[in-house]
Design a protein around this motif. Structure first.
Motif, PDB file in Angstrom:
ATOM      1  N   ARG A 117       0.829  -1.207   0.000  1.00 60.90           N
ATOM      2  CA  ARG A 117       0.000   0.000   0.000  1.00 60.90           C
ATOM      3  C   ARG A 117       0.863   1.256   0.000  1.00 60.90           C
ATOM      4  O   ARG A 117       1.899   1.306   0.643  1.00 60.90           O
ATOM      5  CB  ARG A 117      -0.938   0.002   1.205  1.00 60.90           C
ATOM      6  CG  ARG A 117      -2.029  -1.022   1.054  1.00 60.90           C
ATOM      7  CD  ARG A 117      -3.009  -1.017   2.179  1.00 60.90           C
ATOM      8  NE  ARG A 117      -3.926  -2.153   2.014  1.00 60.90           N
ATOM      9  CZ  ARG A 117      -4.651  -2.659   2.974  1.00 60.90           C
ATOM     10  NH1 ARG A 117      -4.622  -2.125   4.184  1.00 60.90           N
ATOM     11  NH2 ARG A 117      -5.427  -3.692   2.734  1.00 60.90           N
ATOM     12  N   GLY A 118       0.398   2.248  -0.718  1.00 63.84           N
ATOM     13  CA  GLY A 118       1.140   3.503  -0.817  1.00 63.84           C
ATOM     14  C   GLY A 118       2.165   3.502  -1.935  1.00 63.84           C
ATOM     15  O   GLY A 118       2.822   4.510  -2.165  1.00 63.84           O
ATOM     16  N   GLY A 119       2.293   2.384  -2.653  1.00 65.57           N
ATOM     17  CA  GLY A 119       3.290   2.280  -3.710  1.00 65.57           C
ATOM     18  C   GLY A 119       2.752   2.399  -5.118  1.00 65.57           C
ATOM     19  O   GLY A 119       3.496   2.233  -6.073  1.00 65.57           O
ATOM     20  N   GLY A 120       1.458   2.652  -5.262  1.00 62.41           N
ATOM     21  CA  GLY A 120       0.887   2.855  -6.589  1.00 62.41           C
ATOM     22  C   GLY A 120       0.088   1.689  -7.137  1.00 62.41           C
ATOM     23  O   GLY A 120      -0.478   1.801  -8.231  1.00 62.41           O
ATOM     24  N   ALA A 121       0.003   0.578  -6.421  1.00 66.43           N
ATOM     25  CA  ALA A 121      -0.742  -0.577  -6.928  1.00 66.43           C
ATOM     26  C   ALA A 121      -2.222  -0.245  -7.102  1.00 66.43           C
ATOM     27  O   ALA A 121      -2.830  -0.608  -8.113  1.00 66.43           O
ATOM     28  CB  ALA A 121      -0.571  -1.781  -5.999  1.00 66.43           C
ATOM     29  N   VAL A 122      -2.814   0.449  -6.140  1.00 78.95           N
ATOM     30  CA  VAL A 122      -4.231   0.799  -6.273  1.00 78.95           C
ATOM     31  C   VAL A 122      -4.432   1.787  -7.413  1.00 78.95           C
ATOM     32  O   VAL A 122      -5.439   1.731  -8.120  1.00 78.95           O
ATOM     33  CB  VAL A 122      -4.829   1.322  -4.945  1.00 78.95           C
ATOM     34  CG1 VAL A 122      -4.376   2.745  -4.641  1.00 78.95           C
ATOM     35  CG2 VAL A 122      -6.344   1.239  -4.970  1.00 78.95           C
ATOM     36  N   ASP A 123      -3.466   2.674  -7.627  1.00 77.75           N
ATOM     37  CA  ASP A 123      -3.559   3.605  -8.747  1.00 77.75           C
ATOM     38  C   ASP A 123      -3.583   2.848 -10.072  1.00 77.75           C
ATOM     39  O   ASP A 123      -4.323   3.206 -10.988  1.00 77.75           O
ATOM     40  CB  ASP A 123      -2.387   4.590  -8.729  1.00 77.75           C
ATOM     41  CG  ASP A 123      -2.395   5.465  -7.500  1.00 77.75           C
ATOM     42  OD1 ASP A 123      -3.416   6.124  -7.250  1.00 77.75           O
ATOM     43  OD2 ASP A 123      -1.378   5.482  -6.778  1.00 77.75           O
ATOM     44  N   ALA A 124      -2.776   1.787 -10.169  1.00 81.58           N
ATOM     45  CA  ALA A 124      -2.739   0.979 -11.386  1.00 81.58           C
ATOM     46  C   ALA A 124      -4.083   0.280 -11.605  1.00 81.58           C
ATOM     47  O   ALA A 124      -4.594   0.236 -12.733  1.00 81.58           O
ATOM     48  CB  ALA A 124      -1.602  -0.039 -11.311  1.00 81.58           C
ATOM     49  N   LEU A 125      -4.669  -0.275 -10.548  1.00 85.22           N
ATOM     50  CA  LEU A 125      -5.984  -0.916 -10.667  1.00 85.22           C
ATOM     51  C   LEU A 125      -7.047   0.085 -11.109  1.00 85.22           C
ATOM     52  O   LEU A 125      -7.834  -0.184 -12.032  1.00 85.22           O
ATOM     53  CB  LEU A 125      -6.396  -1.548  -9.337  1.00 85.22           C
ATOM     54  CG  LEU A 125      -5.779  -2.891  -9.002  1.00 85.22           C
ATOM     55  CD1 LEU A 125      -6.017  -3.235  -7.537  1.00 85.22           C
ATOM     56  CD2 LEU A 125      -6.327  -3.983  -9.905  1.00 85.22           C
ATOM     57  N   LEU A 126      -7.088   1.239 -10.452  1.00 86.48           N
ATOM     58  CA  LEU A 126      -8.109   2.240 -10.777  1.00 86.48           C
ATOM     59  C   LEU A 126      -7.904   2.817 -12.180  1.00 86.48           C
ATOM     60  O   LEU A 126      -8.877   3.092 -12.886  1.00 86.48           O
ATOM     61  CB  LEU A 126      -8.131   3.344  -9.724  1.00 86.48           C
ATOM     62  CG  LEU A 126      -8.635   2.900  -8.344  1.00 86.48           C
ATOM     63  CD1 LEU A 126      -8.433   4.016  -7.317  1.00 86.48           C
ATOM     64  CD2 LEU A 126     -10.093   2.462  -8.395  1.00 86.48           C
ATOM     65  N   ALA A 127      -6.666   2.969 -12.597  1.00 86.86           N
ATOM     66  CA  ALA A 127      -6.390   3.467 -13.947  1.00 86.86           C
ATOM     67  C   ALA A 127      -6.891   2.471 -14.990  1.00 86.86           C
ATOM     68  O   ALA A 127      -7.486   2.864 -16.003  1.00 86.86           O
ATOM     69  CB  ALA A 127      -4.897   3.727 -14.129  1.00 86.86           C
ATOM     70  N   ARG A 128      -6.655   1.188 -14.756  1.00 91.26           N
ATOM     71  CA  ARG A 128      -7.139   0.174 -15.709  1.00 91.26           C
ATOM     72  C   ARG A 128      -8.665   0.155 -15.734  1.00 91.26           C
ATOM     73  O   ARG A 128      -9.272   0.052 -16.793  1.00 91.26           O
ATOM     74  CB  ARG A 128      -6.574  -1.204 -15.360  1.00 91.26           C
ATOM     75  CG  ARG A 128      -7.023  -2.292 -16.319  1.00 91.26           C
ATOM     76  CD  ARG A 128      -6.538  -2.045 -17.760  1.00 91.26           C
ATOM     77  NE  ARG A 128      -7.190  -2.969 -18.673  1.00 91.26           N
ATOM     78  CZ  ARG A 128      -7.825  -2.594 -19.782  1.00 91.26           C
ATOM     79  NH1 ARG A 128      -7.862  -1.328 -20.157  1.00 91.26           N
ATOM     80  NH2 ARG A 128      -8.407  -3.493 -20.545  1.00 91.26           N
ATOM     81  N   LEU A 129      -9.292   0.273 -14.567  1.00 94.60           N
ATOM     82  CA  LEU A 129     -10.743   0.286 -14.513  1.00 94.60           C
ATOM     83  C   LEU A 129     -11.310   1.512 -15.230  1.00 94.60           C
ATOM     84  O   LEU A 129     -12.305   1.426 -15.950  1.00 94.60           O
ATOM     85  CB  LEU A 129     -11.219   0.230 -13.065  1.00 94.60           C
ATOM     86  CG  LEU A 129     -12.696  -0.051 -12.861  1.00 94.60           C
ATOM     87  CD1 LEU A 129     -13.141  -1.323 -13.558  1.00 94.60           C
ATOM     88  CD2 LEU A 129     -12.994  -0.130 -11.380  1.00 94.60           C
ATOM     89  N   ARG A 130     -10.658   2.633 -15.087  1.00 98.11           N
ATOM     90  CA  ARG A 130     -11.080   3.855 -15.801  1.00 98.11           C
ATOM     91  C   ARG A 130     -10.962   3.651 -17.316  1.00 98.11           C
ATOM     92  O   ARG A 130     -11.840   4.065 -18.074  1.00 98.11           O
ATOM     93  CB  ARG A 130     -10.224   5.048 -15.359  1.00 98.11           C
ATOM     94  CG  ARG A 130     -10.655   6.367 -15.966  1.00 98.11           C
ATOM     95  CD  ARG A 130      -9.717   7.484 -15.545  1.00 98.11           C
ATOM     96  NE  ARG A 130      -9.760   7.665 -14.121  1.00 98.11           N
ATOM     97  CZ  ARG A 130     -10.268   8.741 -13.503  1.00 98.11           C
ATOM     98  NH1 ARG A 130     -10.764   9.724 -14.211  1.00 98.11           N
ATOM     99  NH2 ARG A 130     -10.256   8.829 -12.205  1.00 98.11           N
ATOM    100  N   ALA A 131      -9.894   2.984 -17.743  1.00 96.24           N
ATOM    101  CA  ALA A 131      -9.714   2.708 -19.171  1.00 96.24           C
ATOM    102  C   ALA A 131     -10.786   1.743 -19.683  1.00 96.24           C
ATOM    103  O   ALA A 131     -11.326   1.928 -20.783  1.00 96.24           O
ATOM    104  CB  ALA A 131      -8.312   2.137 -19.423  1.00 96.24           C
ATOM    105  N   ILE A 132     -11.113   0.725 -18.895  1.00 96.95           N
ATOM    106  CA  ILE A 132     -12.176  -0.209 -19.278  1.00 96.95           C
ATOM    107  C   ILE A 132     -13.495   0.545 -19.421  1.00 96.95           C
ATOM    108  O   ILE A 132     -14.248   0.327 -20.376  1.00 96.95           O
ATOM    109  CB  ILE A 132     -12.284  -1.349 -18.243  1.00 96.95           C
ATOM    110  CG1 ILE A 132     -11.076  -2.278 -18.364  1.00 96.95           C
ATOM    111  CG2 ILE A 132     -13.591  -2.124 -18.409  1.00 96.95           C
ATOM    112  CD1 ILE A 132     -10.919  -3.262 -17.207  1.00 96.95           C
ATOM    113  N   ALA A 133     -13.783   1.441 -18.477  1.00101.25           N
ATOM    114  CA  ALA A 133     -15.011   2.238 -18.547  1.00101.25           C
ATOM    115  C   ALA A 133     -15.057   3.029 -19.855  1.00101.25           C
ATOM    116  O   ALA A 133     -16.098   3.086 -20.521  1.00101.25           O
ATOM    117  CB  ALA A 133     -15.112   3.168 -17.344  1.00101.25           C
TER     118      ALA A 133
END
Length: 161
Positions: free
Chosen positions: A102-118
Motif C-alpha cells: 500500500r502507498g506504492g501505486g498498486a491501487v492507482d494501477a488498478l483504478l487506472a485500468r478500470l477507468r480505461a475499461i469504462a
C-alpha cells in the motif's frame, strides 16, 4: 503486454486473473473479507472464482501484479444500468491491495485500468461504496472520484416459507 494489461508505471501490471492464480487471488480475497469481517468459506470463494473465470458471467476481475508477476491486489467489477441517466456504468464491488504494498501505486494501477475499461465500454461512470470508517481508502478515493450523498440500504428477501 496483452490487450487486457495496462501499467501505470514499471512496478505494476494489471490484467484479468489467470486460471493458475487461484491461490494468490484467494489470499487477497481473504484479506478483503477479513477487513470487512465477512467469513469466506472455501465453497463461497470457489463460487466467486468460478464467476471471475467464466466469460459469460457479468462479474469480471483484475489483478495488479508486481515486477515478479506476483498478484498483490484485486478488483471485482461489473456493468450496471442507470435508467435515470439512460446509460450503463461500471460497479466496482471489491478493491483490495496487500498491506505490504500500500502507498506504492498498486491501487492507482488498478483504478487506472478500470477507468480505461469504462472508457472502452462507453460506461458513463464507475461507482463503488466503502465503509464510512475506511479512512485510508477514502483519502485515495477522494483524489480520484467524487463522493456522492447517497445512502445505501440492504433489504433481505422474503424468508422461505
Amino acid at each position: 503486454m496483452t490487450p487486457q494489461t495496462a501499467a501505470t508505471d514499471a512496478r505494476w501490471s494489471v490484467g484479468a486473473p489467470e486460471s493458475t492464480e487461484f491461490a494468490a487471488w484467494r489470499e487477497l480475497f481473504r484479506g478483503y473479507c477479513d477487513f470487512y469481517r465477512v467469513p469466506i468459506p472455501d465453497a463461497k470463494a470457489e463460487l466467486v472464482w468460478s464467476w471471475l473465470t467464466d466469460p459469460a458471467h457479468e462479474l469480471e476481475g483484475l489483478l495488479v501484479r508486481d515486477t515478479d508477476g506476483t498478484p498483490v491486489g484485486l478488483a471485482h467489477y461489473r456493468p450496471f444500468v442507470r435508467p435515470l441517466h439512460g446509460a450503463v456504468a461500471g460497479f466496482l464491488d471489491d478493491l483490495f491491495v496487500s498491506p505490504a504494498v500500500r502507498g506504492g501505486g498498486a491501487v492507482d494501477a488498478l483504478l487506472a485500468r478500470l477507468r480505461a475499461i469504462a472508457a472502452e465500454r462507453g460506461w458513463n461512470a464507475v461507482r463503488w461504496i466503502t465503509s464510512d470508517d475506511n479512512y485510508r481508502a477514502r483519502s485515495k478515493y477522494d483524489q480520484v472520484a467524487t463522493r456522492t450523498m447517497f445512502v445505501t440500504y440492504d433489504m433481505p428477501p422474503d424468508a422461505a416459507g
